[in-house]
Design a protein around this motif. Sequence first.
Motif, PDB file in Angstrom:
ATOM      1  N   LEU A 182      46.250  40.649  37.471  1.00 44.07           N
ATOM      2  CA  LEU A 182      46.220  40.082  38.814  1.00 44.07           C
ATOM      3  C   LEU A 182      44.844  40.152  39.460  1.00 44.07           C
ATOM      4  O   LEU A 182      44.470  39.273  40.237  1.00 44.07           O
ATOM      5  CB  LEU A 182      47.232  40.810  39.719  1.00 44.07           C
ATOM      6  CG  LEU A 182      48.703  40.680  39.337  1.00 44.07           C
ATOM      7  CD1 LEU A 182      49.565  41.470  40.311  1.00 44.07           C
ATOM      8  CD2 LEU A 182      49.132  39.216  39.302  1.00 44.07           C
ATOM      9  N   ASP A 183      44.107  41.224  39.177  1.00 43.63           N
ATOM     10  CA  ASP A 183      42.831  41.400  39.866  1.00 43.63           C
ATOM     11  C   ASP A 183      42.022  42.457  39.132  1.00 43.63           C
ATOM     12  O   ASP A 183      42.510  43.074  38.176  1.00 43.63           O
ATOM     13  CB  ASP A 183      43.057  41.829  41.317  1.00 43.63           C
ATOM     14  CG  ASP A 183      42.035  41.233  42.279  1.00 43.63           C
ATOM     15  OD1 ASP A 183      40.906  40.926  41.825  1.00 43.63           O
ATOM     16  OD2 ASP A 183      42.356  41.086  43.474  1.00 43.63           O
ATOM     17  N   GLU A 184      40.795  42.660  39.570  1.00 42.80           N
ATOM     18  CA  GLU A 184      39.999  43.755  39.040  1.00 42.80           C
ATOM     19  C   GLU A 184      39.321  44.478  40.193  1.00 42.80           C
ATOM     20  O   GLU A 184      39.077  43.896  41.253  1.00 42.80           O
ATOM     21  CB  GLU A 184      38.980  43.275  38.016  1.00 42.80           C
ATOM     22  CG  GLU A 184      37.892  42.383  38.563  1.00 42.80           C
ATOM     23  CD  GLU A 184      36.906  41.961  37.493  1.00 42.80           C
ATOM     24  OE1 GLU A 184      35.722  41.788  37.827  1.00 42.80           O
ATOM     25  OE2 GLU A 184      37.313  41.787  36.320  1.00 42.80           O
ATOM     26  N   GLN A 185      39.034  45.725  39.975  1.00 42.57           N
ATOM     27  CA  GLN A 185      38.491  46.593  41.009  1.00 42.57           C
ATOM     28  C   GLN A 185      37.211  47.226  40.479  1.00 42.57           C
ATOM     29  O   GLN A 185      37.220  47.872  39.435  1.00 42.57           O
ATOM     30  CB  GLN A 185      39.537  47.666  41.350  1.00 42.57           C
ATOM     31  CG  GLN A 185      39.270  48.451  42.599  1.00 42.57           C
ATOM     32  CD  GLN A 185      40.474  49.319  42.929  1.00 42.57           C
ATOM     33  OE1 GLN A 185      41.064  49.936  42.057  1.00 42.57           O
ATOM     34  NE2 GLN A 185      40.846  49.363  44.198  1.00 42.57           N
ATOM     35  N   ARG A 186      36.111  47.024  41.198  1.00 40.87           N
ATOM     36  CA  ARG A 186      34.835  47.573  40.768  1.00 40.87           C
ATOM     37  C   ARG A 186      34.819  49.082  40.979  1.00 40.87           C
ATOM     38  O   ARG A 186      35.233  49.583  42.032  1.00 40.87           O
ATOM     39  CB  ARG A 186      33.710  46.922  41.566  1.00 40.87           C
ATOM     40  CG  ARG A 186      32.314  47.182  41.028  1.00 40.87           C
ATOM     41  CD  ARG A 186      31.305  46.335  41.765  1.00 40.87           C
ATOM     42  NE  ARG A 186      31.599  44.915  41.596  1.00 40.87           N
ATOM     43  CZ  ARG A 186      31.319  43.988  42.506  1.00 40.87           C
ATOM     44  NH1 ARG A 186      30.773  44.337  43.658  1.00 40.87           N
ATOM     45  NH2 ARG A 186      31.595  42.731  42.262  1.00 40.87           N
ATOM     46  N   LEU A 187      34.360  49.798  39.977  1.00 38.83           N
ATOM     47  CA  LEU A 187      34.247  51.250  40.071  1.00 38.83           C
ATOM     48  C   LEU A 187      32.836  51.619  40.502  1.00 38.83           C
ATOM     49  O   LEU A 187      31.856  50.965  40.126  1.00 38.83           O
ATOM     50  CB  LEU A 187      34.576  51.896  38.723  1.00 38.83           C
ATOM     51  CG  LEU A 187      35.965  51.600  38.164  1.00 38.83           C
ATOM     52  CD1 LEU A 187      36.144  52.305  36.811  1.00 38.83           C
ATOM     53  CD2 LEU A 187      37.053  52.039  39.129  1.00 38.83           C
ATOM     54  N   ARG A 188      32.717  52.673  41.264  1.00 39.67           N
ATOM     55  CA  ARG A 188      31.435  53.174  41.731  1.00 39.67           C
ATOM     56  C   ARG A 188      31.218  54.588  41.205  1.00 39.67           C
ATOM     57  O   ARG A 188      32.169  55.339  40.993  1.00 39.67           O
ATOM     58  CB  ARG A 188      31.379  53.185  43.261  1.00 39.67           C
ATOM     59  CG  ARG A 188      31.513  51.802  43.890  1.00 39.67           C
ATOM     60  CD  ARG A 188      30.362  50.889  43.499  1.00 39.67           C
ATOM     61  NE  ARG A 188      30.433  49.579  44.115  1.00 39.67           N
ATOM     62  CZ  ARG A 188      29.737  49.222  45.194  1.00 39.67           C
ATOM     63  NH1 ARG A 188      28.957  50.106  45.794  1.00 39.67           N
ATOM     64  NH2 ARG A 188      29.839  48.005  45.669  1.00 39.67           N
ATOM     65  N   LEU A 189      29.950  54.947  41.049  1.00 42.79           N
ATOM     66  CA  LEU A 189      29.615  56.331  40.754  1.00 42.79           C
ATOM     67  C   LEU A 189      29.517  57.062  42.083  1.00 42.79           C
ATOM     68  O   LEU A 189      28.694  56.712  42.935  1.00 42.79           O
ATOM     69  CB  LEU A 189      28.294  56.439  39.994  1.00 42.79           C
ATOM     70  CG  LEU A 189      27.925  57.886  39.632  1.00 42.79           C
ATOM     71  CD1 LEU A 189      28.807  58.406  38.505  1.00 42.79           C
ATOM     72  CD2 LEU A 189      26.450  58.008  39.278  1.00 42.79           C
ATOM     73  N   VAL A 190      30.352  58.064  42.255  1.00 43.38           N
ATOM     74  CA  VAL A 190      30.404  58.828  43.501  1.00 43.38           C
ATOM     75  C   VAL A 190      29.660  60.140  43.287  1.00 43.38           C
ATOM     76  O   VAL A 190      29.964  60.895  42.354  1.00 43.38           O
ATOM     77  CB  VAL A 190      31.862  59.100  43.917  1.00 43.38           C
ATOM     78  CG1 VAL A 190      31.908  59.791  45.284  1.00 43.38           C
ATOM     79  CG2 VAL A 190      32.656  57.791  43.970  1.00 43.38           C
ATOM     80  N   ARG A 310      49.436  36.159  44.031  1.00 40.61           N
ATOM     81  CA  ARG A 310      48.269  36.842  44.598  1.00 40.61           C
ATOM     82  C   ARG A 310      47.167  37.062  43.558  1.00 40.61           C
ATOM     83  O   ARG A 310      46.213  37.799  43.819  1.00 40.61           O
ATOM     84  CB  ARG A 310      48.701  38.201  45.161  1.00 40.61           C
ATOM     85  CG  ARG A 310      49.802  38.148  46.192  1.00 40.61           C
ATOM     86  CD  ARG A 310      49.323  37.727  47.535  1.00 40.61           C
ATOM     87  NE  ARG A 310      48.395  38.703  48.113  1.00 40.61           N
ATOM     88  CZ  ARG A 310      48.045  38.721  49.386  1.00 40.61           C
ATOM     89  NH1 ARG A 310      48.529  37.815  50.210  1.00 40.61           N
ATOM     90  NH2 ARG A 310      47.207  39.631  49.843  1.00 40.61           N
ATOM     91  N   LYS A 311      47.290  36.442  42.416  1.00 44.45           N
ATOM     92  CA  LYS A 311      46.284  36.633  41.372  1.00 44.45           C
ATOM     93  C   LYS A 311      44.892  36.299  41.906  1.00 44.45           C
ATOM     94  O   LYS A 311      44.671  35.244  42.493  1.00 44.45           O
ATOM     95  CB  LYS A 311      46.602  35.749  40.163  1.00 44.45           C
ATOM     96  CG  LYS A 311      45.632  35.958  39.005  1.00 44.45           C
ATOM     97  CD  LYS A 311      46.035  35.148  37.787  1.00 44.45           C
ATOM     98  CE  LYS A 311      45.052  35.392  36.642  1.00 44.45           C
ATOM     99  NZ  LYS A 311      45.414  34.644  35.427  1.00 44.45           N
ATOM    100  N   GLY A 312      43.959  37.217  41.682  1.00 44.22           N
ATOM    101  CA  GLY A 312      42.591  37.033  42.135  1.00 44.22           C
ATOM    102  C   GLY A 312      42.339  37.474  43.554  1.00 44.22           C
ATOM    103  O   GLY A 312      41.191  37.555  43.994  1.00 44.22           O
ATOM    104  N   ARG A 313      43.388  37.788  44.300  1.00 49.52           N
ATOM    105  CA  ARG A 313      43.218  38.246  45.679  1.00 49.52           C
ATOM    106  C   ARG A 313      44.197  39.365  46.033  1.00 49.52           C
ATOM    107  O   ARG A 313      44.517  39.581  47.185  1.00 49.52           O
ATOM    108  CB  ARG A 313      43.352  37.073  46.650  1.00 49.52           C
ATOM    109  CG  ARG A 313      44.639  36.292  46.507  1.00 49.52           C
ATOM    110  CD  ARG A 313      44.581  34.972  47.263  1.00 49.52           C
ATOM    111  NE  ARG A 313      45.848  34.259  47.146  1.00 49.52           N
ATOM    112  CZ  ARG A 313      46.828  34.349  48.026  1.00 49.52           C
ATOM    113  NH1 ARG A 313      46.699  35.111  49.097  1.00 49.52           N
ATOM    114  NH2 ARG A 313      47.951  33.680  47.856  1.00 49.52           N
ATOM    115  N   LEU A 314      44.645  40.057  45.006  1.00 52.03           N
ATOM    116  CA  LEU A 314      45.575  41.164  45.227  1.00 52.03           C
ATOM    117  C   LEU A 314      44.963  42.228  46.120  1.00 52.03           C
ATOM    118  O   LEU A 314      45.642  42.820  46.961  1.00 52.03           O
ATOM    119  CB  LEU A 314      45.958  41.783  43.882  1.00 52.03           C
ATOM    120  CG  LEU A 314      46.969  42.925  43.945  1.00 52.03           C
ATOM    121  CD1 LEU A 314      48.376  42.369  44.093  1.00 52.03           C
ATOM    122  CD2 LEU A 314      46.880  43.783  42.689  1.00 52.03           C
ATOM    123  N   LEU A 315      43.665  42.480  45.937  1.00 46.05           N
ATOM    124  CA  LEU A 315      43.012  43.566  46.642  1.00 46.05           C
ATOM    125  C   LEU A 315      42.330  43.103  47.918  1.00 46.05           C
ATOM    126  O   LEU A 315      41.559  43.837  48.508  1.00 46.05           O
ATOM    127  CB  LEU A 315      41.982  44.228  45.733  1.00 46.05           C
ATOM    128  CG  LEU A 315      42.537  44.755  44.399  1.00 46.05           C
ATOM    129  CD1 LEU A 315      41.431  45.308  43.536  1.00 46.05           C
ATOM    130  CD2 LEU A 315      43.607  45.806  44.642  1.00 46.05           C
TER     131      LEU A 315
END
Length: 323
Positions: A182-190, A310-315
């Motif tokens: 459905l979507d992807e979420q960018r990961l950050r280095l914290v 909601r594919k592509g805009r789930l988040l």
Amino acid sequence: MQHQRRSQPRVSHDSDVEDIVTLLAPRLAYFAGVARTEHVTRAAEQMRIPQSTLSRALVRLERDLGVDLFARRGRTVSLTPAGRTFLGSVERALGEVERAAESVRADADPASGKVAFGFLHTMGSETVPGLIRAFRADHPRIRFSLVQNYGEAMLERLRAGELDLCLTSPVPDAPDLVARRLDEQRLRLVVPDDHRLASRKRVRLAETAEEAFVTLEPGYGLRRITDDLCREAGFKPRVAFEGEEAETLRGLVAAGLGVALLPPPAVPRPGVVELTVTGQRAVREIGVAWLDGHPDTPPVAAFKEFLLSRKGRLLAGMSPSGD
């Protein structure tokens, strides 16, 4: 009138309970109907079955039990002591069946049924409440049973029939499941706000090879992604602390106990800096999964269709870094 034990019953007291239930269950409602009316013809009329069918069912029931349940005077009957004892238990059992039937019918009702929905902990503060609010704009009475857990645990509950749908990461690839990205979420280095990299906006993951990491426990999808990204960067992360929830990890980072790869927070956390990872595709894919071949009730089908739309805009609505 004292009841008499019938000779040569087909079901003995040593028989398996399952065998007894199989033989007796179809006739319990017939027995209860006759017991209430004390008249075979009247009971048959009320239940809309032939009197002969009802009479045969009662004879077989008594034969299976090996006990007389009725004293007969023509078409009029009265309960024996054994029949009165049996009736109390039968009415309770039939009541439970009726309540169970009402419950499953209510859950499947197109307008007011229920969806058992699982999702990742990191989606619980904003994403899932926003999704449900948007869905209920057109389906205001549909109810939800919500479960937060990590991916593998939710897939187990899907297979056990405890969930209808789940949002999970990574998107599963299993023959008994159907999954859609459905979507992807960018990961950050914290990193802590006093860390040597805190003044940077971007960082290559290879630059953290000597750092201590705080991560989710093995078995969590995000842990697997962290391990894979570090391996791609040429090192194995030195794990100092393991946890079960992303915001707890942020707290450990803020305390200076390590660095972490995490999705964006719903609310910015003081004490940490979140850096863009360059040189690698540092994302986690989010998908919806369900059990293959499992029939959907109307509420589940409606919510599934909504999620797929909601594919592509789930988040959408989360922080910009989570697009």
